[in-house]
Structure formats: C-alpha cells, structure tokens
Write an enzyme that holds these catalytic residues in place. Sequence first.
Site, PDB file in Angstrom:
ATOM      1  N   MET A  13      43.997  20.040  38.486  1.00 46.43           N
ATOM      2  CA  MET A  13      45.104  19.626  37.621  1.00 46.43           C
ATOM      3  C   MET A  13      46.322  20.377  37.641  1.00 46.43           C
ATOM      4  O   MET A  13      46.471  21.337  38.366  1.00 46.43           O
ATOM      5  CB  MET A  13      44.275  20.196  36.137  1.00 46.43           C
ATOM      6  CG  MET A  13      43.032  19.331  35.829  1.00 46.43           C
ATOM      7  SD  MET A  13      42.961  17.678  36.039  1.00 46.43           S
ATOM      8  CE  MET A  13      43.871  17.045  34.403  1.00 46.43           C
ATOM      9  N   CYS A  14      47.124  20.020  36.901  1.00 46.73           N
ATOM     10  CA  CYS A  14      48.721  20.503  36.862  1.00 46.73           C
ATOM     11  C   CYS A  14      48.604  22.144  36.513  1.00 46.73           C
ATOM     12  O   CYS A  14      47.595  22.615  35.811  1.00 46.73           O
ATOM     13  CB  CYS A  14      49.363  19.946  35.569  1.00 46.73           C
ATOM     14  SG  CYS A  14      51.094  20.444  35.464  1.00 46.73           S
ATOM     15  N   PRO A  15      49.286  22.742  37.331  1.00 45.49           N
ATOM     16  CA  PRO A  15      50.372  22.594  38.169  1.00 45.49           C
ATOM     17  C   PRO A  15      50.201  22.390  39.758  1.00 45.49           C
ATOM     18  O   PRO A  15      50.890  22.245  40.666  1.00 45.49           O
ATOM     19  CB  PRO A  15      51.218  23.694  37.977  1.00 45.49           C
ATOM     20  CG  PRO A  15      50.630  24.728  37.914  1.00 45.49           C
ATOM     21  CD  PRO A  15      49.219  24.215  37.065  1.00 45.49           C
TER      22      PRO A  15
END
Length: 79
Positions: A13-15
């Site tokens: 997941m981000c980042p």
Amino acid sequence: MAEEIILDVRGKMCPIPVMEVSKVSRQVKPGQVIKVLATDPAAKPDLQSWAKRTGNEILEIKDEAGYTVIRIRINNPVK
C-alpha cells in the site's frame, strides 16, 4: 532496446509503490521502461503524479484481473 523491468508491488500500500519505483529508477538507464504491477488503488494517481514531478513518462495504464499495470519510461532517473 533494453528489456522492461517488472516491479511487482501487488499487496503493498501507499507509499510503498512510489518508493519502490523511485528506488528502481535510480538503477536504470534513461529510456528504460519499468512495468509496475500494483493492487493499491492509490498507485495509479500516485505514480502519475510522481512521473509528472520527476520528468518521467507514463506509457500505459491498464487494469488486469485484480491488479493494475503501469508502464513508466524513465527519461530522468531520480537522484
């Protein structure tokens, strides 16, 4: 032409996807293409923003079964 580098960040997941692309971009020659495989819905806008900000080029974004493929030409390896 050099072969595409496949960067599989599915499940991250981000980042993380942007961080991984940035890291790999430092190791390639200008003109090299990174093919990113991502499941995070934020990867698409995040990588589009990253490419614009860093002077690199999104060649293709397509949705596959359960993930997105984003092909980025590295015109300007990130320092």
